[in-house]
Design an enzyme around this catalytic site. Structure first.
Site: not given
Ligand code: NAD
Length: 493
Positions: A191, A266, A300, A397
């Site tokens: 996906k 992750e 990331c 973040e």
């Protein structure tokens, strides 16, 4: 035609429908969503979204391909050949993929050309090599009721793997999930991200051309709240391999827990880059800047907390500001552009919110902070100093080109600051002291530590984090372990 027009034509030519059971579904009856160009804010393509029936078709085809199915019957060497063929096809089309990723993500083409595509090709090649090496182990056992025993293990595929990817590096992160799962003999239902699904749809064409049996690999474009949700809740899925935000990671983990299904998560990061006074400051300034500005900071592993020894703090600040001011923000297809656009308006608003938060909390804005007056989701490379590790800009973040510089006075303090985070994905150290490099690398809590270079990627090296950064490892042998079950066989002789 210009390079941009070429890429736009390529985008329009991709079958923008689910690829399921070895073929492309008809768009009839499916809802559609637009893929928006982050630079022009215009639609690049209208994509048919996989609905419940398409999800069920893909998962059922994946199940049917396993075991006695056409994919399950293939031995390791044959799976390796197919993965190798896929790597060759991807390498041959790398320029198309680089242009398409540049277009849909908004990143300068040099990045996918130098990083994403070579990494994706290498990842498929690396796991092509593993496919015929999934040996079990013979384990000495003392016997059973006085009789000798022979005990050994067999590695078996986990089954159907739902792979869900983010928009920042869809080709490379897709490869990280697809390659180990297929090498292990799993069937994969991908996906891709709704903001950047086109490279994954192009990959479906290459898998088709490579000759993977129907059901071994499917691609279900769609939004997270619709297609993604349906996929993670489908009882035919054995494992979910997810890369994205911690918020969605939590939803995935809860869905997986209901059926005791496996996950690899992750998630994000707030990674420290620690610059010691003995570092090569030229290399450190260049590396730190790359670590926070590459891919518009939408990485990331972005080194967004820049911890600098007070002895070289002012010197590093001056170098980093000078380096930030060389960044050319603009259309990735314009010659000279070194930083493109953020992915969408929501991400731009998020980054601007954090820049305002940094100013309100009293951090010193050194450079950037603004948005060029033009169409597109652009923001200037931004650096803050005079910050503390407890400020929002040092804790949360941002996923944009915003670095927060914090001074430290000792190695112990640097380690304490690095570890005082909800995240633990990656860390970078800049030092010329070998002993310090090893000592601090051990002390920092992170899934990967790089010394004197930012985030050197390699498909042989395990990748993943802990805490809010998720759990499990992709790549290398752990990538195989994450997609296999180890069955024990004991024979009483
Ligand atoms: P996101 O979590 O919003 O989306 C990631 C993927 O999950 C997309 O494909 C999305 O469609 C899907 N999704 C969203 N909601 C879902 C739901 N309810 N059920 C199932 N699927 C759903 O993240 P994003 O905005 O696409 O990416 C940015 C985030 O990803 C950042 O936090 C970043 O740090 C993280 N990230 C991590 C890594 C890593 O390797 N650790 C790599 C890239 C990005």
């Amino acid at each position: 035609m210009t390079a941009r027009e070429d890429a736009e034509a390529l985008a329009r030519g991709i079958p923008a429908v689910p690829y399921v059971a070895g073929g492309w579904l008809s768009a009839r009856g499916l809802e559609t969503f637009d893929v928006i160009d982050p630079v022009t804010e215009r639609a690049l393509a209208s994509v048919a979204e996989a609905d419940g029936a398409a999800v069920a078709l893909a998962v059922n085809a994946a199940r049917a391909a396993l075991g006695d199915g056409a994919w399950g019957r293939l031995d390791g060497p044959s799976r390796g050949l197919l993965l190798g063929r896929l790597a060759d096809l991807l390498e041959a089309r790398r320029e198309d993929f680089a242009c398409l990723e540049s277009l849909e993500v908004g990143k300068p083409g040099a990045e996918p050309r130098m990083i994403d595509l070579p990494q994706a090709v290498q990842t498929f090649r690396h796991f092509a090599g593993w496919a015929d090496k999934l040996a079990g182990r013979a384990i000495p056992t003392p016997g059973y009721r006085g009789r000798p025993t022979l005990s050994y293990t067999i590695r078996e595929p986990v089954g159907v793997v739902a792979a869900i990817t983010p928009w920042n590096s869809p080709t490379m992160i897709g490869a990280w999930k697809i390659a180990p799962a297929l090498a292990a003999g799993c069937a994969v239902v991908l996906k891709p991200p709704e903001d950047a699904p086109l490279t994954s749809l192009l990959l479906a064409e290459l898998c088709h051309e490579a000759g993977f049996p129907p059901g071994a690999f499917s691609v279900l474009p769609g939004r997270g709240i619709t297609t993604g949700s349906l996929l993670i809740d489908h009882p035919g899925v054995d494992k979910i391999s997810f890369t994205g935000s911690p918020e969605t990671g939590r939803i995935v983990a809860i869905a997986a827990a209901k059926g005791f299904r496996r996950t690899t998560l992750e998630l994000g990061g707030k990674s420290p880059q620690i610059v010691f006074a003995d570092a090569d400051l030229d290399a450190a300034a260049e590396g730190v800047a790359t670590g926070i500005f590459a891919n518009q900071g939408e990485v990331c592993a972005a080194g967004s907390r820049i911890l600098v020894d007070r002895k070289v703090h002012d010197e590093m600040v001056a170098r980093l500001v000078a380096r930030a001011e060389t960044v050319v923000v603009g259309d990735p297809f314009d010659a000279g552009t070194t930083m493109g656009a953020l992915i969408n308006a929501r991400q731009l608003a998020r980054v601007r919110h954090y820049i305002q938060a940094g100013c309100h909390e009293g951090a010193r804005l050194l450079t950037g902070g603004g948005c060029p007056p033009r169409s597109g989701y652009f923001v200037q490379p931004t650096l803050f100093a005079g910050a503390s590790n407890t400020m929002i800009i040092a804790r949360e973040e941002i996923f944009g080109p915003v670095g927060t510089i914090i001074a430290f006075d000792s190695a112990d303090e640097a380690v304490a600051l690095a570890n005082a985070s909800d995240y633990a994905l990656a860390a970078t150290l800049w030092t010329s002291d070998l002993s310090r490099a090893h000592t601090v690398a051990r002390a920092v809590r992170a899934g990967a530590v790089a010394v004197n270079g930012w985030s050197p990627l390699d498909p042989r090296l395990p990748w993943g984090g802990s805490k809010l950064s998720g759990h499990g490892r992709e790549l290398g042998w752990p990538g195989i372990e994450a997609n296999t079950e180890e069955k024990t066989v004991t024979i009483v002789l």
